[in-house]
Design an enzyme around this catalytic site. Structure first.
Site, PDB file in Angstrom:
ATOM      1  N   ASP B  11       9.404  74.431  -8.126  1.00 56.04           N
ATOM      2  CA  ASP B  11       8.340  73.465  -8.409  1.00 56.04           C
ATOM      3  C   ASP B  11       7.529  74.005  -9.569  1.00 56.04           C
ATOM      4  OD1 ASP B  11       8.527  71.366  -6.301  1.00 56.04           O
ATOM      5  OD2 ASP B  11       8.412  73.126  -5.014  1.00 56.04           O
ATOM      6  N   ASP B 130      12.412  60.134  -0.429  1.00 56.51           N
ATOM      7  CA  ASP B 130      11.575  60.683   0.642  1.00 56.51           C
ATOM      8  C   ASP B 130      11.480  59.623   1.729  1.00 56.51           C
ATOM      9  OD1 ASP B 130      11.076  62.877  -1.008  1.00 56.51           O
ATOM     10  OD2 ASP B 130       9.252  61.979  -1.838  1.00 56.51           O
TER      11      ASP B 130
END
Lengths: 208, 252
Positions: B11, B130
């Site tokens: 990330d 998601d």
């Protein structure tokens, strides 16, 4: 050494060019006839779809030159789609270069593309395996496979629901279904083996 | 047979890694290129790089970093996060990404999925999804799991597959961050709905969690907190999976 990497589309060539640079080479990209210059070898990279490749090579004035290079015996490495292009036609739609008799068909598998690291069972014949440790493991990403009319050119087989050629040799053509440029140290070694043959075609480097 | 892929996720924000800066043998660096190379050397099968790009400056920094990562990396690199145009995809690929991962913008503008797949091939397009269990079905969320969309998981997976998704990166909002294991029922469900590889994401807290998912037929697993919080290296994780008898790429 002069290495020409053929760009026959919206080619995403970054990984291949980077892999060649890590081997100390300075490859040049050939997109149209104006990019043509003397070269010791051609590499056909492995991205995209076979669909529009041949018309594009013809439109960009590369078709005749590629045929001349092959006739002159310049070593040519085809990677993934690049190897598939050596054949007649693809079930994906689109024609190949007709350099090798045979077709390109979809893999018979419930999950496609075949993505990931897989092993190659090599034939006893010489290829580009020198200094590699078995089991030969490389990164694949493809939905289609080659079906050569002459099984004698196959130098390695891979299994993903079915068994298909992963490596072939029909001088001056070398083909791999996997991506050496994405296959870590094994891939780098294989590319290096190819470049050594280009540099020293009459040496004993092809063995192993 | 193809080996299950163990994929670390970086990330990245403002050019720095925002999670996961603990390595036994690496200084607390936060440099995403250095970490990507370390993961590659340690045995990662691919790298996923999720970029939080907030400004034009961020975008330039990140393109430069991606190019540096590509120059050094000999394994596949998927870049995602904040992709909002075909031009952005083009830039990421020009700077050395092998695949792009698209989430929210694909939900808002599904045509981009077809545009990317047609231009660069389906193998280039990872659709990140998601989802969260709601009653008798799974619901798709966007914006990093914050916004509920009207789409059910099965509908969206099928639609994205038809548009040209070559792969799915499926994160369970229910298990993400829990370290209690992947959402195996959701993954099983997704694998029945589509015939593309699915990368499992969310919930892995120990090596057994990876092993369970792989034993179930999961082709790829994403690693985040297992690396960042458990202080394990990819090599240690792969060695343990190998000792459990799983057919992974190990030793390298």
């Amino acid at each position: 050494m002069e290495i020409a990497v053929i760009d026959y589309g919206n080619g995403n060539l970054g990984s291949l060019l980077a892999a060649l640079r890590r081997l100390g080479q300075r490859p040049h990209v050939v997109r149209t006839a104006k990019d043509i210059r003397h070269t010791d070898t051609l590499i056909f990279p492995g991205v995209g779809s076979m669909n529009s490749v041949l018309p594009r090579l013809k439109d960009h004035g590369l078709f005749g030159w590629l045929n001349e290079m092959r006739s002159a015996g310049v070593p040519i490495l085809g990677i993934c789609l690049g190897m598939q292009l050596f054949f007649d036609e693809s079930a994906e739609g689109g024609e190949g270069l007709h350099w090798l008799p045979g077709n390109v068909t979809q893999i018979d598998a419930p999950i496609l593309p075949h993505i990931g690291w897989n092993t190659v069972d090599a034939t006893p014949d010489s290829f580009l395996w020198r200094n590699l440790t078995e089991p030969y493991t490389f990164y694949f990403v493809h939905t289609y496979r080659v079906q050569p009319a002459d099984p004698g050119i196959v130098r390695g087989l891979t299994q993903y629901y079915e068994t298909f050629p992963a490596a072939l040799y029909a001088p001056p053509l070398y083909g791999v279904q996997f991506h050496p440029e994405l296959s870590g140290t094994s891939g780098a070694q294989l590319l290096n083996n190819f470049l050594e043959i280009v540099e020293d075609p009459h040496g004993n480097l092809a063995s192993g | 047979m193809v080996k299950p892929r163990i994929i670390p996720c970086l990330d990245v924000k403002h050019g720095r890694v925002v999670k996961g800066v603990n390595f036994n043998d690496l200084r607390d660096s936060g440099d995403p290129v250095e970490m990507a190379v370390k993961y590659c050397d340690d045995g990662a099968d691919e790298i996923v790089w999720l970029d939080i790009v907030a400004t034009v400056e961020d975008e330039e920094i990140s393109l430069d970093l991606i190019q540096r990562a590509r120059d050094a990396l000999s394994i596949p690199l998927t870049v995602g996060g904040g992709i909002r145009s075909v031009r952005h995809v083009e830039q990421l690929l020009e700077h050395g990404a092998d695949k792009v991962s698209i989430n929210t913008y694909g939900l808002e503008n599904p045509a981009i999925l077809a545009q990317v797949a047609q231009r660069w091939g389906e193998q280039c397009l990872v659709v990140a999804v998601d989802a969260k269990r709601e009653g008798d079905h799974y619901q798709v969320y966007s914006h990093g799991g914050r916004t509920r969309t009207p789409r059910h998981l099965d509908e969206w997976l099928r639609e994205a597959q038809d548009l040209g998704a070559g792969e799915f990166l499926l994160t369970s909002i229910d298990t993400d961050g829990t370290q209690q294991g992947y959402d195996l029922p959701m993954l099983r469900y997704a694998r029945q709905v589509v015939h593309r590889p699915v990368i499992a994401s969310g919930g892995a807290g120990n090596v057994d969690h990876l092993a369970s998912a792989i034993q179930e037929g999961q082709q790829a697993v994403l690693l985040a907190s297992l690396l960042h919080e458990q202080h394990l290296t990819i090599g240690q994780i792969k060695k343990q999976l190998f000792e459990k008898g799983l057919d992974i790429r190990w030793p390298l």
